[in-house]
Design a protein around this motif. Structure first.
Motif, short mmCIF file in Angstrom:
data_model
loop_
_atom_site.label_atom_id
_atom_site.label_comp_id
_atom_site.label_asym_id
_atom_site.label_seq_id
_atom_site.Cartn_x
_atom_site.Cartn_y
_atom_site.Cartn_z
N HIS A 86 -48.40 -28.46 24.28
CA HIS A 86 -47.19 -28.13 23.52
C HIS A 86 -47.53 -28.21 22.05
O HIS A 86 -48.28 -29.08 21.65
CB HIS A 86 -46.08 -29.16 23.76
N PRO A 87 -46.92 -27.53 21.14
CA PRO A 87 -46.36 -26.21 21.40
C PRO A 87 -47.46 -25.17 21.28
O PRO A 87 -48.49 -25.42 20.65
CB PRO A 87 -45.34 -26.03 20.27
N GLY A 88 -47.20 -24.05 21.82
CA GLY A 88 -48.09 -22.91 21.66
C GLY A 88 -47.46 -21.95 20.67
O GLY A 88 -46.51 -22.28 19.95
N ILE A 89 -47.98 -20.75 20.63
CA ILE A 89 -47.44 -19.71 19.75
C ILE A 89 -45.99 -19.43 20.13
O ILE A 89 -45.64 -19.39 21.31
CB ILE A 89 -48.30 -18.44 19.86
N ASP A 90 -45.15 -19.24 19.14
CA ASP A 90 -43.73 -18.91 19.37
C ASP A 90 -43.01 -19.94 20.23
O ASP A 90 -42.13 -19.61 21.01
CB ASP A 90 -43.58 -17.52 20.00
N CYS A 111 -47.80 -19.92 35.21
CA CYS A 111 -47.45 -19.76 33.79
C CYS A 111 -46.20 -18.90 33.63
O CYS A 111 -45.27 -19.26 32.91
CB CYS A 111 -48.61 -19.13 33.01
N VAL A 112 -46.17 -17.76 34.29
CA VAL A 112 -45.03 -16.85 34.18
C VAL A 112 -43.76 -17.55 34.66
O VAL A 112 -42.71 -17.47 34.02
CB VAL A 112 -45.30 -15.55 34.95
N SER A 113 -43.84 -18.27 35.77
CA SER A 113 -42.63 -18.90 36.33
C SER A 113 -42.16 -20.09 35.49
O SER A 113 -40.97 -20.43 35.53
CB SER A 113 -42.88 -19.35 37.77
N LYS A 114 -43.04 -20.71 34.71
CA LYS A 114 -42.68 -21.89 33.92
C LYS A 114 -42.54 -21.60 32.43
O LYS A 114 -42.36 -22.53 31.63
CB LYS A 114 -43.72 -23.00 34.12
N GLY A 115 -42.62 -20.34 32.03
CA GLY A 115 -42.47 -20.00 30.62
C GLY A 115 -43.66 -20.43 29.77
O GLY A 115 -43.51 -20.69 28.57
N ILE A 116 -44.82 -20.49 30.36
CA ILE A 116 -46.05 -20.82 29.64
C ILE A 116 -46.64 -19.50 29.17
O ILE A 116 -46.89 -18.60 29.98
CB ILE A 116 -47.02 -21.60 30.55
N GLY A 117 -46.85 -19.38 27.85
CA GLY A 117 -47.14 -18.08 27.26
C GLY A 117 -48.56 -17.56 27.34
O GLY A 117 -48.78 -16.36 27.16
N ARG A 118 -49.54 -18.42 27.61
CA ARG A 118 -50.91 -17.93 27.64
C ARG A 118 -51.83 -18.94 28.32
O ARG A 118 -51.48 -20.09 28.49
CB ARG A 118 -51.42 -17.62 26.24
N ILE A 119 -52.99 -18.44 28.70
CA ILE A 119 -54.07 -19.28 29.22
C ILE A 119 -55.23 -19.16 28.24
O ILE A 119 -55.71 -18.06 27.98
CB ILE A 119 -54.53 -18.86 30.62
N ASP A 120 -55.64 -20.28 27.66
CA ASP A 120 -56.83 -20.32 26.81
C ASP A 120 -57.96 -20.96 27.60
O ASP A 120 -57.74 -21.82 28.44
CB ASP A 120 -56.57 -21.17 25.55
#
Length: 164
Positions: free
Chosen positions: A77-81, A114-123
């Protein structure tokens, strides 16, 4: 390339032995000293016992009841946006299961999470010598992101930072 039927799920304490098997094989692949299997099993049990149900860290892939791969991830936390991000520390497919769809199944599982939990990206990172991993991630559409430099605090430097 034959695609196997792969079952991917978040690991639980019941998976400690399977996790240890893959950790031992992974150490050899990544040019580390061989791991003691009993120690790896005890460590895996401790890690899985300590996992938070909100943020599981290991996803494991099975085919015909046998463990064939794993991922180790962390949510930050947090990521972009203000979207969280998933950091993929390790993705490992056992030698006998490579090029059979296991890696794609693991990434698909993580991406769906990620999509189901609102996680915006995988690094993620990969070793500069691991051309197979770089080709794999490239085929998935991963882009090289040259804005960051990978650094590490460990050993003596880590202990010195802890004292400061």
């Amino acid at each position: 390339m034959a695609v196997e039927a792969v079952d991917v799920r978040w690991a639980t304490t019941d998976d400690a032995e399977s996790l240890a098997v893959v950790l031992c094989e992974m150490a050899t692949h990544y040019r580390q000293a061989p791991l003691d299997h009993d120690r790896a099993t005890a460590t895996a049990m401790q890690w899985l016992h300590d996992e938070s149900p909100a943020y599981p860290h290991f996803a494991m892939a099975f085919s015909d009841g046998a463990v064939v791969g794993l991922t180790s991830v962390a949510i930050a936390h947090p990521g972009i946006d203000l979207e969280r991000l998933m950091f993929l520390k390790d993705l490992f497919v056992r030698g006998s299961a490579r090029n059979k769809g296991v890696g794609r199944a693991l990434i698909g599982f993580l991406a769906n999470h990620c999509v189901s939990k609102g996680i915006g990206r995988i690094d993620l990172t990969t070793e500069d010598w691991n051309e197979g991993a770089q080709r794999f991630y490239g085929r998935l559409g991963a882009e090289r992101h040259g804005q960051k430099v990978f650094l590490r605090l460990s050993g003596k430097a880590l202990r010195a930072a802890a004292k400061s």
